[in-house]
Scaffold this motif. Sequence first.
Motif, PDB file in Angstrom:
ATOM      1  N   ARG A 172       1.015  -1.293   0.071  1.00  0.00           N
ATOM      2  CA  ARG A 172      -0.347  -0.228  -0.363  1.00  0.00           C
ATOM      3  C   ARG A 172       0.928   1.092  -0.476  1.00  0.00           C
ATOM      4  NH1 ARG A 172      -5.486  -1.543   3.272  1.00  0.00           N
ATOM      5  NH2 ARG A 172      -5.612  -3.415   2.158  1.00  0.00           N
ATOM      6  N   VAL A 173       1.801   1.288   1.321  1.00  0.00           N
ATOM      7  CA  VAL A 173       3.053   1.886   0.378  1.00  0.00           C
ATOM      8  C   VAL A 173       3.660   2.300  -0.683  1.00  0.00           C
ATOM      9  CG1 VAL A 173       5.246   3.200   1.520  1.00  0.00           C
ATOM     10  CG2 VAL A 173       3.497   2.521   2.926  1.00  0.00           C
ATOM     11  N   ARG A 174       3.949   1.529  -1.177  1.00  0.00           N
ATOM     12  CA  ARG A 174       4.060   1.678  -3.153  1.00  0.00           C
ATOM     13  C   ARG A 174       3.106   2.936  -3.906  1.00  0.00           C
ATOM     14  NH1 ARG A 174       6.295  -3.800  -1.879  1.00  0.00           N
ATOM     15  NH2 ARG A 174       7.860  -3.670  -1.415  1.00  0.00           N
ATOM     16  N   GLU A 175       2.049   1.831  -3.325  1.00  0.00           N
ATOM     17  CA  GLU A 175       0.550   2.375  -4.344  1.00  0.00           C
ATOM     18  C   GLU A 175       0.756   3.762  -3.759  1.00  0.00           C
ATOM     19  OE1 GLU A 175      -2.919   0.107  -3.159  1.00  0.00           O
ATOM     20  OE2 GLU A 175      -2.119  -1.675  -4.031  1.00  0.00           O
ATOM     21  N   GLN A 176       0.258   4.264  -2.564  1.00  0.00           N
ATOM     22  CA  GLN A 176       0.178   5.309  -2.393  1.00  0.00           C
ATOM     23  C   GLN A 176       1.571   6.166  -2.765  1.00  0.00           C
ATOM     24  OE1 GLN A 176      -1.214   6.366   1.097  1.00  0.00           O
ATOM     25  NE2 GLN A 176      -2.417   4.576   0.907  1.00  0.00           N
ATOM     26  N   TYR A 177       2.505   5.980  -3.071  1.00  0.00           N
ATOM     27  CA  TYR A 177       3.583   6.669  -3.647  1.00  0.00           C
ATOM     28  C   TYR A 177       3.710   7.205  -4.583  1.00  0.00           C
ATOM     29  CZ  TYR A 177       9.195   8.038  -4.627  1.00  0.00           C
ATOM     30  OH  TYR A 177       9.676   8.537  -4.595  1.00  0.00           O
ATOM     31  N   LEU A 178       3.128   5.747  -5.227  1.00  0.00           N
ATOM     32  CA  LEU A 178       3.199   6.141  -7.199  1.00  0.00           C
ATOM     33  C   LEU A 178       1.789   6.728  -7.548  1.00  0.00           C
ATOM     34  CD1 LEU A 178       3.294   2.087  -8.582  1.00  0.00           C
ATOM     35  CD2 LEU A 178       5.621   4.369  -8.729  1.00  0.00           C
ATOM     36  N   GLN A 179       1.249   7.397  -6.004  1.00  0.00           N
ATOM     37  CA  GLN A 179       0.408   7.998  -6.600  1.00  0.00           C
ATOM     38  C   GLN A 179       0.252   9.589  -5.990  1.00  0.00           C
ATOM     39  OE1 GLN A 179      -3.205   6.539  -4.462  1.00  0.00           O
ATOM     40  NE2 GLN A 179      -3.323   4.446  -5.598  1.00  0.00           N
ATOM     41  N   GLY A 180       1.667   9.753  -6.008  1.00  0.00           N
ATOM     42  CA  GLY A 180       2.296  10.977  -5.650  1.00  0.00           C
ATOM     43  C   GLY A 180       2.165  11.438  -3.608  1.00  0.00           C
ATOM     44  N   ALA A 181       2.094  10.629  -3.045  1.00  0.00           N
ATOM     45  CA  ALA A 181       2.226  11.008  -1.459  1.00  0.00           C
ATOM     46  C   ALA A 181       3.930  10.922  -1.202  1.00  0.00           C
ATOM     47  CB  ALA A 181       2.022   9.378  -1.402  1.00  0.00           C
ATOM     48  N   THR A 182       3.792  11.844  -0.297  1.00  0.00           N
ATOM     49  CA  THR A 182       5.069  11.921   0.205  1.00  0.00           C
ATOM     50  C   THR A 182       6.159  11.001   1.447  1.00  0.00           C
ATOM     51  OG1 THR A 182       5.090  13.705   1.409  1.00  0.00           O
ATOM     52  CG2 THR A 182       4.761  14.378  -0.294  1.00  0.00           C
ATOM     53  N   ILE A 183       7.325  10.599   1.195  1.00  0.00           N
ATOM     54  CA  ILE A 183       7.835  10.462   1.947  1.00  0.00           C
ATOM     55  C   ILE A 183       7.619  10.588   3.251  1.00  0.00           C
ATOM     56  CG2 ILE A 183      10.054   8.806   2.966  1.00  0.00           C
ATOM     57  CD1 ILE A 183       9.072   8.239   0.471  1.00  0.00           C
ATOM     58  N   LYS A 184       7.353  11.444   3.012  1.00  0.00           N
ATOM     59  CA  LYS A 184       7.444  11.754   4.963  1.00  0.00           C
ATOM     60  C   LYS A 184       5.886  11.482   5.590  1.00  0.00           C
ATOM     61  CE  LYS A 184       7.017  16.040   7.973  1.00  0.00           C
ATOM     62  NZ  LYS A 184       7.572  17.451   8.204  1.00  0.00           N
ATOM     63  N   ALA A 185       4.482  12.010   4.829  1.00  0.00           N
ATOM     64  CA  ALA A 185       3.322  11.252   4.732  1.00  0.00           C
ATOM     65  C   ALA A 185       2.843  10.474   4.885  1.00  0.00           C
ATOM     66  CB  ALA A 185       2.299  12.281   3.737  1.00  0.00           C
ATOM     67  N   LEU A 186       4.074   9.420   4.497  1.00  0.00           N
ATOM     68  CA  LEU A 186       3.855   7.220   4.377  1.00  0.00           C
ATOM     69  C   LEU A 186       4.027   7.319   5.513  1.00  0.00           C
ATOM     70  CD1 LEU A 186       4.564   7.281   0.925  1.00  0.00           C
ATOM     71  CD2 LEU A 186       2.400   6.703   1.745  1.00  0.00           C
ATOM     72  N   ALA A 187       5.662   7.657   5.552  1.00  0.00           N
ATOM     73  CA  ALA A 187       6.203   7.361   7.299  1.00  0.00           C
ATOM     74  C   ALA A 187       5.644   7.152   8.261  1.00  0.00           C
ATOM     75  CB  ALA A 187       7.347   8.299   7.227  1.00  0.00           C
ATOM     76  N   LYS A 188       4.461   8.672   8.573  1.00  0.00           N
ATOM     77  CA  LYS A 188       3.632   8.959   9.306  1.00  0.00           C
ATOM     78  C   LYS A 188       1.980   8.009   9.503  1.00  0.00           C
ATOM     79  CE  LYS A 188       1.484  12.826  11.353  1.00  0.00           C
ATOM     80  NZ  LYS A 188       0.898  14.322  11.888  1.00  0.00           N
TER      81      LYS A 188
END
Length: 69
Positions: free
Chosen positions: A38-54
Amino acid sequence: MMIPAAYDLQEQSLEQLADLRVWQLERVEKVTAELRSRVREQYLQGATIKALAKKAGVTRRTIYAWLSE
């Protein structure tokens, strides 16, 4: 989210505790694999590293490692 234990560890035999530990480790691996996906999916959709980590409750370093796998 806290999930209350449905069993008393003090009342478990050594074998039961060992089985429980194996089951929980397997579960952690499955949940982590889904989290990475899910992290990979959201990253590919434009989520930032910082937001994903949180959101994932892990460090940015972990996010970078997951994305490099």
